[in-house]
Design a protein around this motif. Structure first.
Motif, PDB file in Angstrom:
ATOM      1  N   ARG A  41      -8.235   5.903 -50.635  1.00 34.44           N
ATOM      2  CA  ARG A  41      -7.400   4.961 -51.396  1.00 34.44           C
ATOM      3  C   ARG A  41      -5.929   5.040 -50.996  1.00 34.44           C
ATOM      4  N   SER A  42      -5.508   6.189 -50.492  1.00 36.32           N
ATOM      5  CA  SER A  42      -4.100   6.389 -50.184  1.00 36.32           C
ATOM      6  C   SER A  42      -3.744   5.860 -48.791  1.00 36.32           C
ATOM      7  N   THR A  43      -2.579   5.282 -48.690  1.00 34.34           N
ATOM      8  CA  THR A  43      -2.078   4.832 -47.379  1.00 34.34           C
ATOM      9  C   THR A  43      -1.002   5.782 -46.858  1.00 34.34           C
ATOM     10  N   SER A  44      -0.765   6.859 -47.572  1.00 37.18           N
ATOM     11  CA  SER A  44       0.312   7.779 -47.238  1.00 37.18           C
ATOM     12  C   SER A  44      -0.115   8.798 -46.182  1.00 37.18           C
ATOM     13  N   VAL A  45       0.639   8.860 -45.097  1.00 37.56           N
ATOM     14  CA  VAL A  45       0.408   9.893 -44.085  1.00 37.56           C
ATOM     15  C   VAL A  45       0.726  11.263 -44.675  1.00 37.56           C
ATOM     16  N   ARG A  46       1.643  11.290 -45.612  1.00 38.14           N
ATOM     17  CA  ARG A  46       2.023  12.558 -46.244  1.00 38.14           C
ATOM     18  C   ARG A  46       0.828  13.185 -46.975  1.00 38.14           C
ATOM     19  N   ASP A  47       0.010  12.353 -47.639  1.00 36.54           N
ATOM     20  CA  ASP A  47      -1.178  12.867 -48.325  1.00 36.54           C
ATOM     21  C   ASP A  47      -2.189  13.431 -47.331  1.00 36.54           C
ATOM     22  N   LYS A  48      -2.371  12.713 -46.221  1.00 34.74           N
ATOM     23  CA  LYS A  48      -3.289  13.198 -45.190  1.00 34.74           C
ATOM     24  C   LYS A  48      -2.796  14.526 -44.616  1.00 34.74           C
ATOM     25  N   ARG A  49      -1.500  14.624 -44.414  1.00 33.54           N
ATOM     26  CA  ARG A  49      -0.925  15.863 -43.899  1.00 33.54           C
ATOM     27  C   ARG A  49      -1.105  17.004 -44.907  1.00 33.54           C
TER      28      ARG A  49
END
Length: 293
Positions: free
Chosen positions: A257-265
């Motif tokens: 659901r998230s588009t944030s690269v920060r969350d993936k990191r």
């Protein structure tokens, strides 16, 4: 190793989640608690007295001096789960799954669906991954973490250098939480539902003996560790479950659901911490995954 008191604590947590504030104790249960108290107070070095009683479901009449806030009689004590001694880890996990099929403490709640979904992967894995409960796809295939969230988890494992079959994957709750008119929609399990199945998770950890556990999502962290709050506040540190180090990270479905690269990191940083705990090599290329420029 699971202790007799762990089953008692699981039961008390489930009753607390139901709003029960008082329970009836028969003579056997009282004696067991006295024995545990005596052991706790015994001077170090003194041999512990062997337990003379085992907690069982009471069939005696309730003690009139103890009240219960529940309108119905207090449910039976949550029994301990067991696996055959001398069997392989895989055979022990299969024995647990067979018990879970008709697990009365979960079924009697009336809030869970009937298809049991237990675990998948290597029963002797160094890495154990724990989610919250089966969803629609998991119920169909009777395997944890399949469908889009399962594919995302597979991708994470692949980035770590692991195949899905090399990890042990399970859930806190072994049945899909039910809703009225349910189709493909899923819901978060309640504290009561998690407590009803926690004995299995304890037994799984004891059998698999992982070197590291990763709790996937806030609900898994709540059921496994008793944590509350946001995953962002939980992650970044080590916890412990039955002597095994535990790391908390975002659920794979959150990453979908998230588009944030920060969350993936953030997830990748948590998995690298797990890799280091497992003495797995981490290349410079891996360390650079999802770094923001």
């Amino acid at each position: 190793m699971s202790r007799p008191v762990d089953a008692l604590l699981d039961f008390l947590r489930s009753e607390e989640a139901r709003g029960v504030t008082h329970i009836h104790l028969d003579d056997q249960a009282k004696e067991l608690l006295r024995e545990l108290h005596r052991r706790a107070r015994a001077p170090k070095g003194d041999p512990a007295r062997p337990a003379s009683v085992v907690a069982e479901t009471s069939t005696s009449a309730p003690d009139s001096t103890l009240a219960s806030s529940a309108p119905q009689p207090t449910p039976a004590f949550v029994p301990a789960v067991s696996a055959p001694s001398g069997a392989s880890a895989g055979e022990k996990i299969a024995a647990l799954a067979a018990q879970a099929e008709n697990w009365d403490p979960a079924r009697k709640l009336g809030t869970l669906r009937t298809t049991m979904v237990f675990s998948t992967g290597n029963p002797e894995a160094d890495l154990m991954l724990v989610g919250e409960a089966p969803g629609y796809q998991e119920e169909l295939q009777r395997e944890p973490f399949v469908g889009p969230a399962g594919q995302k988890l597979n991708d994470i494992l692949k980035a770590m250098g692991l195949a899905r079959e090399q990890a042990y994957i399970s859930n806190i709750v072994k049945f899909r939480p039910a809703t009225a008119g349910q189709t493909t929609n899923n819901r978060k399990p309640t504290l009561e539902e998690m407590a009803s199945c926690l004995s299995f998770v304890r037994a799984e950890v004891e059998i698999v003996k992982p070197r590291c556990i990763v709790a996937l999502g806030g609900t898994a962290a709540e059921g496994l560790l008793g944590l509350t709050g946001s995953v962002s506040a939980m992650r970044g540190k080590w916890y412990e479950f039955n002597g095994i180090p535990v790391r908390v990270t975002y659920h794979p479905s959150y990453l979908l659901r998230s588009t944030s690269v920060r969350d993936k990191r953030a997830v990748w940083e948590d998995m690298m911490e797990a890799m280091e705990k497992l003495d797995m090599p981490i290349s410079e290329r891996q360390r650079a995954f999802f770094q923001t420029k």
